[in-house]
Design an enzyme around this catalytic site. Sequence first.
Site, PDB file in Angstrom:
ATOM      1  N   HIS A 145       0.895  -1.164   0.206  1.00 52.72           N
ATOM      2  CA  HIS A 145       0.055   0.052  -0.002  1.00 52.72           C
ATOM      3  C   HIS A 145       0.815   1.201   0.041  1.00 52.72           C
ATOM      4  O   HIS A 145       0.451   2.239  -0.682  1.00 52.72           O
ATOM      5  CB  HIS A 145      -0.829  -0.056   1.271  1.00 52.72           C
ATOM      6  CG  HIS A 145      -2.062   0.875   1.062  1.00 52.72           C
ATOM      7  ND1 HIS A 145      -3.327   0.970   0.237  1.00 52.72           N
ATOM      8  CD2 HIS A 145      -1.858   2.275   1.460  1.00 52.72           C
ATOM      9  CE1 HIS A 145      -3.847   2.115   0.183  1.00 52.72           C
ATOM     10  NE2 HIS A 145      -3.240   2.902   1.203  1.00 52.72           N
ATOM     11  N   ASP A 160      -8.185  -1.077   0.489  1.00 45.96           N
ATOM     12  CA  ASP A 160      -8.242   0.522   0.245  1.00 45.96           C
ATOM     13  C   ASP A 160      -7.676   0.713  -1.041  1.00 45.96           C
ATOM     14  O   ASP A 160      -7.856   1.587  -2.123  1.00 45.96           O
ATOM     15  CB  ASP A 160      -7.686   1.557   1.174  1.00 45.96           C
ATOM     16  CG  ASP A 160      -8.064   1.117   2.825  1.00 45.96           C
ATOM     17  OD1 ASP A 160      -8.282  -0.009   3.034  1.00 45.96           O
ATOM     18  OD2 ASP A 160      -8.101   2.091   3.511  1.00 45.96           O
ATOM     19  N   SER A 360     -12.949   2.844  19.150  1.00 47.79           N
ATOM     20  CA  SER A 360     -12.853   3.677  20.081  1.00 47.79           C
ATOM     21  C   SER A 360     -11.840   4.795  19.959  1.00 47.79           C
ATOM     22  O   SER A 360     -11.396   5.106  18.789  1.00 47.79           O
ATOM     23  CB  SER A 360     -12.179   3.129  21.492  1.00 47.79           C
ATOM     24  OG  SER A 360     -11.168   2.207  20.901  1.00 47.79           O
TER      25      SER A 360
END
Length: 469
Positions: A145, A160, A360
């Site tokens: 990536h 992605d 979170s």
Amino acid sequence: MKKLFPFLVLIVLISQAPAQTTWSVRFSNAILNRYKPTINALTNKGWEYSNSIVLRGIEKTYQATGDTNYLNYIKAYIDTYVDNTGKISAINLSPTLDKIHPALLCLFLYEKTGLTKYKTAATQIRNYLLTSGNFKTTPDGGYWHKNDNTHAYDNVMMLDGIYMAHTFLAKYGAMFTDNVAIDTAVDQALLIASHVYDNTKKLPYHAWDYSKSKSWANPATGISSEVWSRGLGWYVAALVDILEYLPASHPKYDQLKNLLNDLAAGIKDNQDSATGLWYQVINKQDSAGNYLETSGSGLIIYALKTAVSNGFIDTSYLSVAEKGWAGLQNEVGTYTDGLPQIRSFAPAMSVQDNYLEYTSAPYLPVNCPTATGTQHPHGYCGFLLAASSMEYPVNVYTFVGNGYWSDSTNWNNKIKPPAILPPGNEVIINPANGGVCTLNTSQVVYRSSSVIVNNGKTFSVNSNLVLLK
């Protein structure tokens, strides 16, 4: 495959499109109003996907409405980085798939303007990815990536990346008959699926590490632990876009299409029954801290609707997209400037170690715009792509009989197009076997609407066909 009919009789006039009230237009107008002179005022990321994903959505709005303000806005961004000869300065490039995506807009601008500089720029990016040697691959050929000094992405493939780089390669290959570009896009999309797709869940995990050494990687498989909403959204949107540019005769066309169908089944099974949306961690709706996530939901809606429209998946998935779209609109608010705001999407993030990290701080849901902190573009992208697919074409008129255009009995449900076909509408010419559609009356068509003649069908133009722009 369908084709756009080449108009035989054409009068070009200059006219303004009627006022639009679609969400596509309202959000696109809000972005043009908020971020001047270019979209980079939102992100300050320069030549990078954070900007181009929003402009990709605005491109879709332009295609539907023909409003040149959108075209000029996209052009202003690209022209910041592409000089008059088509060169992109090396300072704007680095070996990350995130910097490939803006080249899609070069292809769009070449289509719309015919200016060679945009083709030159796109070719530079194509060669930078495929032949420069700057991009490293895993031993089985998967593009890392990123290749940077942090080494965080060494030997790492992410969902992605298929959207960021390989939708561009697929379109480039289709436009310029570049089989290497097309085959690379297909092979990369299938390669990552071979590592991260879970056939039991019919869903893909976010990332894969060939070395199996990253903190998030399963030490036995190298796969990350969770199915992330936006990662899944990027991937299925990429599959749909690649398939649109891929000829059905391609040897791996069916393999890619079958994969999309399997993913659609997993997506349907994990849709929230109450809202129609999908959760941040797709398949753990009931787990503590999980939240409905709109950017991934928007990308999923876009992929499902586009796939149905192209016949890639069964029409039953249209109701899944429609339910998602209804839920997505419920997450639109009004910002302090009186313009629309998209809510509840994950901020920019990469692959995480575990479920808790995905749900979170600092990866709690954000809105855009927001009064303080970083402005994240992902919500705009997901919403605009969903809106463009769900709101257009506004109406579809299908000729199914034999004879004159003016005879309403020749049209599906006896509904023929209005004499002036507004922006964002579609006419499909599909006469009965052996039949002919004969245009026997003047017909006005806005440029952003289309007249499509199905293969093997005959359209006879005996009167004026007028294209307004």
